[in-house]
Design an enzyme around this catalytic site. Sequence first.
Site, PDB file in Angstrom:
ATOM      1  N   GLU A  26     -10.473   5.976  -1.530  1.00 48.27           N
ATOM      2  CA  GLU A  26      -9.888   7.506  -1.493  1.00 48.27           C
ATOM      3  C   GLU A  26      -9.901   8.463  -2.652  1.00 48.27           C
ATOM      4  OE1 GLU A  26      -7.915   8.420   0.855  1.00 48.27           O
ATOM      5  OE2 GLU A  26      -6.916   6.448   2.026  1.00 48.27           O
ATOM      6  N   ALA A  55      -2.220   9.447  13.842  1.00 49.54           N
ATOM      7  CA  ALA A  55      -1.330   9.128  14.360  1.00 49.54           C
ATOM      8  C   ALA A  55      -1.972   8.207  15.763  1.00 49.54           C
ATOM      9  CB  ALA A  55      -0.937  10.655  15.945  1.00 49.54           C
ATOM     10  N   GLY A  83      -7.202   6.500  13.590  1.00 49.62           N
ATOM     11  CA  GLY A  83      -6.633   7.305  13.765  1.00 49.62           C
ATOM     12  C   GLY A  83      -6.573   8.240  13.427  1.00 49.62           C
ATOM     13  N   GLU A 294      -1.894   3.880   5.625  1.00 49.76           N
ATOM     14  CA  GLU A 294      -1.230   5.239   5.785  1.00 49.76           C
ATOM     15  C   GLU A 294       0.565   5.349   5.423  1.00 49.76           C
ATOM     16  OE1 GLU A 294      -3.182   7.344   6.695  1.00 49.76           O
ATOM     17  OE2 GLU A 294      -5.114   6.118   6.414  1.00 49.76           O
ATOM     18  N   ASP A 318      17.238   3.906  -2.882  1.00 50.33           N
ATOM     19  CA  ASP A 318      18.443   3.678  -1.881  1.00 50.33           C
ATOM     20  C   ASP A 318      17.777   1.975  -1.267  1.00 50.33           C
ATOM     21  OD1 ASP A 318      21.365   4.207  -0.484  1.00 50.33           O
ATOM     22  OD2 ASP A 318      19.436   3.928   0.660  1.00 50.33           O
ATOM     23  N   GLU A 373      18.581   0.283  -6.536  1.00 48.99           N
ATOM     24  CA  GLU A 373      20.531   0.036  -5.903  1.00 48.99           C
ATOM     25  C   GLU A 373      19.785  -0.993  -5.157  1.00 48.99           C
ATOM     26  OE1 GLU A 373      23.734   1.453  -2.707  1.00 48.99           O
ATOM     27  OE2 GLU A 373      21.292   1.229  -2.072  1.00 48.99           O
TER      28      GLU A 373
END
Length: 649
Positions: A26, A55, A83, A294, A318, A373
């Site tokens: 990348e 997708a 994809g 991905e 969270d 958290e």
Amino acid sequence: ANSLFLSLSLSFSLSLLSFNTINFAEGGFDQFTRSYQSYGVHRRSDSTLLLKEWAPGAQALYLTGDFNAWEKLSHPFTPKAFGKWELSLPPKPDGSPAIQHLSKLKVGLFHFSYLFRISPWATYVTKTLDSVTYDWIHWDPPQPYKCQHRRPPQPRCPRIYEAHVGIASPREEIASYKNFILDVLPRVKDLGYNCLQLMAVMEHAYYASFGYQVTNFFAASSRFGTPDDLKALVDRAHSLGIIVLLDMVHSHASSNTEDGLNYFDGTDSCFFHAGPRGEHSHWGSRLFNYSSWEVSRFLLSNLRWWMDEYGFDGFRFDGVTSMLYHHHGVGVSFSGSYCEYFGMQVDEDAVVHLMLSNYILHKLYPDCITIAEDVSGMPGLCRPIQEGGLGFDHRLAMAVPDKWIQILKEVKDEDWDMWNIVHTLTNRRRGEKSICYAESHDQALVGDKSLAFWLMDKEMYTNMSALITMTPVIDRGMQLHKLIRLLTHSLGGEGYLNFMGNEFGHPEWLDFPRKGNEESYRYARRQYNLVDTEHLRYRQLYAFDRDMNQTEDKYGWLSSGPAVVSTLDQADKVIVFERAKLLFIFNFHPSASFSHYRVAVQHAGKYKIQLNSDEVRYGGHGRIQSDTEFFTEPMAFRNQLRSFLVSAI
Ligand SMILES: *[C@@H]1O[C@H](CO)[C@@H](O)[C@H](O)[C@H]1NC(C)=O
Ligand SMILES: *[C@@H]1O[C@H](CO)[C@@H](O)[C@H](O)[C@H]1NC(C)=O
Ligand SMILES: CC(=O)N[C@H]1CO[C@H](CO)[C@@H](O)[C@@H]1O
């Protein structure tokens, strides 16, 4: 200890592997984590629009919307390797882009049938009144908001104001980003908080989810205004020297399909684990497959999007416990034994993902703050990645608010256990920083209620006037509200957090409009009008909270080493400790005051009162003279060489 080492070194080598492959495939993690610049819709300087999606399960992909009169098949994407799908739309004959700012779009895809979807990278989605689901709106304003102010430097220690934009007004409505700028930011500044933590910013179709069922990860919730309004909010906070953290929900995603991420490509496995591993049994939401390339791109780019585009200064992550373990913490209690933290129950994909997130954030934004958290108390969570830690800066001290609520619910005033309280406040991992709090949004939620309401309950409706003599309930409640906060602030951690409104003793609880309450906003608001009313005692609690923060700002106890507790008297209900060369003295006794009370100190010299909860302006009784000075005597007491007598506590 053996399994600890194995587990951590395995995670670390996995993440090194990820770094190397990301560099190779990348062009480096900087590039990889800026994928928000190529996925979704982008306008080139010649007004050509470039679109890109991932997708893998789709048989064909289309773009449809206002721009092509919702023609389903006229604008197909071209399939690419792995994809991915791409589409290029040339400008119109007049040179303007093919899609106008604010026009509606959908991704159309074939997966055995034709399905409508919102791009996972959509930056703005709204709901029109007659619609049940959200629409993807093309956001490309002619004059986007430009931030004026740089990020303030990282504060020495965070004093956090946890806030939700929609409830930040006393009116029974959804309040706006603009309202927050005008009405709430000045309060945050005046109160001496140096850090704002915003919940429910990432778009969530269901308001009552409190922002924790995210549908659109790159979109700032349109309920409160436009993306530009949010940028202005962050910018204004920066101008006041306040940093802004985002409550980041990467632990799970809403299970909505039409306006969410679920089944984006028509399969249940696109961003999530297939099968039962992809579903959270308690939350009814979807769980990310963190080992997928991905998914890493999506989530890591998501972090950078909020940092780069909106100028956030860090994140509260969270649901970290749910991520760390295959059992998600459901039905599991943690006693602190190492076998609870290191073993096959740990989800190493999620651990590596969190390490990558922290690594990238701290590498690219040296002042960035990350908070976990986590209720489990995972060792090493807040140690550097180089040591095999997960790389967070802070963890939330989640046992502390639970303790206060339990005490207020179950323990009679005269039975408070000083040892137990001090133990809960000081029982934390050395070398890992905690954010301590007496109550957060969790405790305010319906079913529970704010500490002030636990303390003073129904009398808050009738007896909060400062023009009448305090009733015993209001008196005790006012005093304990201050003591609980100051004790938590000074003893419990290396950072402090307050949920909006609780600083002035907000009554009642929080309940968002939903079917079960006739869609009412009665409890989905913060009654700042109470603190604005001159004759009510909320102002006195507000003044104490402000002065508590300012005293911390002056002396920096949060950034000092842990406190040295000298007195823990169960009979007198007195706690005395030193931190940052300050002496803290608390008298929790329901009826007794003490005069000539001996306290131990390490440092010789003159002591003056800096903050006195008994002052009349804080709703106290004015029995303690604030200008009294005390001189240490060389008299050993409670393991210290020096001590002095305080005239009254
Ligand atoms: C998660 O993603 C990886 C890599 O794409 C894939 O091999 C694996 O099957 C996925 N796991 C599940 C449970 O879907
Ligand atoms: C306090 O409130 C109660 C009702 O909750 C009321 O009966 C009482 O008169 C009030 N006390 C004062 C001093 O106003
Ligand atoms: C962030 C903030 O408002 N800090 C203030 C806290 O209080 C001190 C005074 O004690 C001010 O100097 C800080 O600016």
